[in-house]
Scaffold this motif. Structure first.
Motif, PDB file in Angstrom:
ATOM      1  N   LEU A 107      30.452  47.811   0.588  1.00 52.18           N
ATOM      2  CA  LEU A 107      29.995  46.607   1.284  1.00 52.18           C
ATOM      3  C   LEU A 107      31.105  46.048   2.168  1.00 52.18           C
ATOM      4  O   LEU A 107      30.850  45.640   3.315  1.00 52.18           O
ATOM      5  CB  LEU A 107      29.552  45.559   0.267  1.00 52.18           C
ATOM      6  N   LEU A 108      32.329  46.050   1.678  1.00 53.95           N
ATOM      7  CA  LEU A 108      33.444  45.570   2.492  1.00 53.95           C
ATOM      8  C   LEU A 108      33.618  46.444   3.732  1.00 53.95           C
ATOM      9  O   LEU A 108      33.808  45.934   4.842  1.00 53.95           O
ATOM     10  CB  LEU A 108      34.726  45.553   1.659  1.00 53.95           C
ATOM     11  N   ARG A 109      33.530  47.762   3.563  1.00 49.56           N
ATOM     12  CA  ARG A 109      33.642  48.643   4.743  1.00 49.56           C
ATOM     13  C   ARG A 109      32.532  48.341   5.739  1.00 49.56           C
ATOM     14  O   ARG A 109      32.782  48.293   6.957  1.00 49.56           O
ATOM     15  CB  ARG A 109      33.599  50.101   4.301  1.00 49.56           C
ATOM     16  N   ASP A 110      31.325  48.130   5.249  1.00 46.45           N
ATOM     17  CA  ASP A 110      30.206  47.804   6.146  1.00 46.45           C
ATOM     18  C   ASP A 110      30.465  46.499   6.889  1.00 46.45           C
ATOM     19  O   ASP A 110      30.168  46.383   8.091  1.00 46.45           O
ATOM     20  CB  ASP A 110      28.910  47.700   5.355  1.00 46.45           C
ATOM     21  N   HIS A 111      30.994  45.518   6.184  1.00 45.92           N
ATOM     22  CA  HIS A 111      31.243  44.222   6.825  1.00 45.92           C
ATOM     23  C   HIS A 111      32.362  44.308   7.851  1.00 45.92           C
ATOM     24  O   HIS A 111      32.332  43.616   8.876  1.00 45.92           O
ATOM     25  CB  HIS A 111      31.570  43.177   5.758  1.00 45.92           C
ATOM     26  N   LEU A 112      33.349  45.140   7.600  1.00 47.04           N
ATOM     27  CA  LEU A 112      34.394  45.331   8.602  1.00 47.04           C
ATOM     28  C   LEU A 112      33.823  46.001   9.849  1.00 47.04           C
ATOM     29  O   LEU A 112      34.146  45.612  10.984  1.00 47.04           O
ATOM     30  CB  LEU A 112      35.537  46.150   8.023  1.00 47.04           C
ATOM     31  N   ASP A 113      32.970  46.987   9.648  1.00 45.15           N
ATOM     32  CA  ASP A 113      32.320  47.631  10.789  1.00 45.15           C
ATOM     33  C   ASP A 113      31.475  46.627  11.567  1.00 45.15           C
ATOM     34  O   ASP A 113      31.468  46.620  12.807  1.00 45.15           O
ATOM     35  CB  ASP A 113      31.446  48.785  10.311  1.00 45.15           C
ATOM     36  N   LEU A 114      30.760  45.764  10.830  1.00 42.92           N
ATOM     37  CA  LEU A 114      29.931  44.747  11.474  1.00 42.92           C
ATOM     38  C   LEU A 114      30.797  43.773  12.266  1.00 42.92           C
ATOM     39  O   LEU A 114      30.437  43.362  13.381  1.00 42.92           O
ATOM     40  CB  LEU A 114      29.115  44.002  10.406  1.00 42.92           C
ATOM     41  N   ALA A 115      31.947  43.398  11.701  1.00 40.30           N
ATOM     42  CA  ALA A 115      32.847  42.487  12.408  1.00 40.30           C
ATOM     43  C   ALA A 115      33.286  43.102  13.737  1.00 40.30           C
ATOM     44  O   ALA A 115      33.359  42.415  14.765  1.00 40.30           O
ATOM     45  CB  ALA A 115      34.061  42.168  11.541  1.00 40.30           C
ATOM     46  N   GLY A 116      33.558  44.403  13.710  1.00 36.58           N
ATOM     47  CA  GLY A 116      33.917  45.070  14.953  1.00 36.58           C
ATOM     48  C   GLY A 116      32.778  45.063  15.951  1.00 36.58           C
ATOM     49  O   GLY A 116      32.979  44.812  17.145  1.00 36.58           O
ATOM     50  N   ARG A 117      31.578  45.325  15.466  1.00 38.80           N
ATOM     51  CA  ARG A 117      30.399  45.329  16.352  1.00 38.80           C
ATOM     52  C   ARG A 117      30.181  43.966  16.989  1.00 38.80           C
ATOM     53  O   ARG A 117      29.786  43.867  18.157  1.00 38.80           O
ATOM     54  CB  ARG A 117      29.157  45.743  15.549  1.00 38.80           C
ATOM     55  N   CYS A 118      30.459  42.897  16.236  1.00 39.59           N
ATOM     56  CA  CYS A 118      30.223  41.540  16.721  1.00 39.59           C
ATOM     57  C   CYS A 118      31.399  40.988  17.516  1.00 39.59           C
ATOM     58  O   CYS A 118      31.333  39.853  17.995  1.00 39.59           O
ATOM     59  CB  CYS A 118      29.919  40.604  15.551  1.00 39.59           C
ATOM     60  N   GLY A 119      32.475  41.760  17.636  1.00 43.71           N
ATOM     61  CA  GLY A 119      33.631  41.300  18.381  1.00 43.71           C
ATOM     62  C   GLY A 119      34.429  40.224  17.683  1.00 43.71           C
ATOM     63  O   GLY A 119      35.096  39.406  18.331  1.00 43.71           O
ATOM     64  N   MET A 120      34.374  40.206  16.354  1.00 48.65           N
ATOM     65  CA  MET A 120      35.092  39.182  15.605  1.00 48.65           C
ATOM     66  C   MET A 120      36.585  39.455  15.601  1.00 48.65           C
ATOM     67  O   MET A 120      37.035  40.594  15.695  1.00 48.65           O
ATOM     68  CB  MET A 120      34.585  39.114  14.165  1.00 48.65           C
ATOM     69  N   ALA A 121      37.351  38.384  15.436  1.00 45.09           N
ATOM     70  CA  ALA A 121      38.797  38.496  15.336  1.00 45.09           C
ATOM     71  C   ALA A 121      39.242  38.769  13.907  1.00 45.09           C
ATOM     72  O   ALA A 121      40.267  39.422  13.691  1.00 45.09           O
ATOM     73  CB  ALA A 121      39.466  37.215  15.841  1.00 45.09           C
ATOM     74  N   LEU A 122      38.485  38.262  12.916  1.00 40.20           N
ATOM     75  CA  LEU A 122      38.962  38.307  11.534  1.00 40.20           C
ATOM     76  C   LEU A 122      37.805  38.333  10.553  1.00 40.20           C
ATOM     77  O   LEU A 122      36.769  37.694  10.779  1.00 40.20           O
ATOM     78  CB  LEU A 122      39.855  37.098  11.260  1.00 40.20           C
TER      79      LEU A 122
END
Length: 332
Positions: free
Chosen positions: A78-93
């Motif tokens: 789940l953490l890996r998925d959320h990191l991938d999602l953060a990248g997709r959304c252009g998040m900083a952190l």
């Protein structure tokens, strides 16, 4: 002078805690129209991502940060998925809370935390996202004494340690022996080995700031010995732990008991220390501060004041405190 975006946690984009959250686009319009926030903090569900990205694009208010809580031994994927999602959304952190026990019910030791941090940071770096471990109740970091050893062990592995400072979880335990027992820190607090009061030398929050670990912060005001949240009772009749206090005087009838704004001074003191540090240190990792008036049981569930209005009052104060430092031209 370094910039300092101010955002809002999505769960707080509502008025009364009992109100359902507005539609996603309406949330972003509320944030845009009040003119006090630079971004929204939220990790969308898989079926919400497109709606959040459309709302961000429509309003010009980005999804800058997200966060979640994780149980080791169960939630690594789940953490890996959320990191991938953060990248997709252009998040900083992406902000990470780690439960104090793992999926088998065993306490999570420092070595395991360090390994989880290193793995998450390495994956996040490949994606172009930063991570931070949060100081938070019910997590490993509720024993505040563990933060520095974990941070130093991470640094010994050749990575910078990044912390999300939610000092409400520290301040509300001041003069609160019952809450100090929860984290197992009462004896050290009473002996002066662990200092919670930011006005005293060696305060734990000061140590974290001056170690240059704070990359993200959650701004949810509290007072020492913060009152329990009697507006919410669980199935056994127990109130919420009480880790939220109005920043501005609530309307008559919207708050139980007297509102004592002067008792917010210790909470404000930590924010001012953090802003001073960020203004004076070009290498400060602080990227943003998120206001976090939220409706959870230990926070604002059942309360009658406006979560959104309190976040706005807090954000206006944060902006003014930062403006004063920027006006000084202090850049280290």
């Amino acid at each position: 002078m370094t910039s300092l975006p101010i955002g809002i946690q999505a769960n707080g984009i509502r008025h009364r805690a009992s109100d359902p959250p507005p539609d996603i686009l309406d949330q972003f319009k509320m944030v845009r129209d009040c003119g006090l926030f630079d971004y929204v903090e939220k990790t969308p569900g898989p079926d919400e991502v497109d709606s959040y990205l459309r709302a961000a694009d429509h309003t010009g208010i980005p999804l800058r940060c997200g966060g979640w809580y994780y149980t080791l031994g169960r939630d690594e994927g789940l953490l890996r998925d959320h990191l991938d999602l953060a990248g997709r959304c252009g998040m900083a952190l992406h902000n990470i809370q780690v439960l104090a026990t793992d999926a088998a019910g065993r306490p999570v030791d420092d070595a395991r935390l360090v390994e989880a941090y290193v793995q998450a940071m390495d994956r996040a770096a490949d994606i172009g996202v930063e991570i931070a471990f949060e100081v938070h109740v019910n997590m490993w970091s509720e024993d505040f004494r563990r933060v520095a050893p974990v941070a130093r062990a991470v640094e010994a592995r050749g990575r910078p340690f990044r912390l999300t400072l939610d000092h409400s979880h520290v301040i509300f335990k001041i003069d609160h022996p019952e809450e100090q027992e929860v984290g197992g820190i009462r004896e050290d607090v009473e002996a002066g080995k662990l200092v919670l009061d930011p006005d005293l030398p060696g305060a734990v929050t000061t140590q974290w700031i001056e170690a240059n670990w704070v990359a993200h912060a959650h701004a949810r005001p509290v007072i020492p010995n913060n009152p329990r949240n009697w507006a919410f009772l669980d199935a056994d009749g127990r109130p919420g732990r009480g880790i939220q206090y109005p920043f501005a005087a609530p309307p008559d009838g919207a708050f139980d008991g007297p509102w004592q704004g002067d008792r917010l001074t210790p909470w404000k003191r930590v924010i001012r220390q953090l802003l001073d540090w960020h203004a004076q240190r070009p290498d400060s990792p602080l990227g943003q501060i998120t206001t976090e008036y939220i409706p959870g049981p230990d926070y604002g569930a059942g309360t009658r004041y406006s979560l959104f209005e309190q976040s706005q009052a807090c954000a206006a104060w944060l902006r003014e405190e930062w403006r004063l430092r920027a006006a000084d031209g202090t850049d280290g």
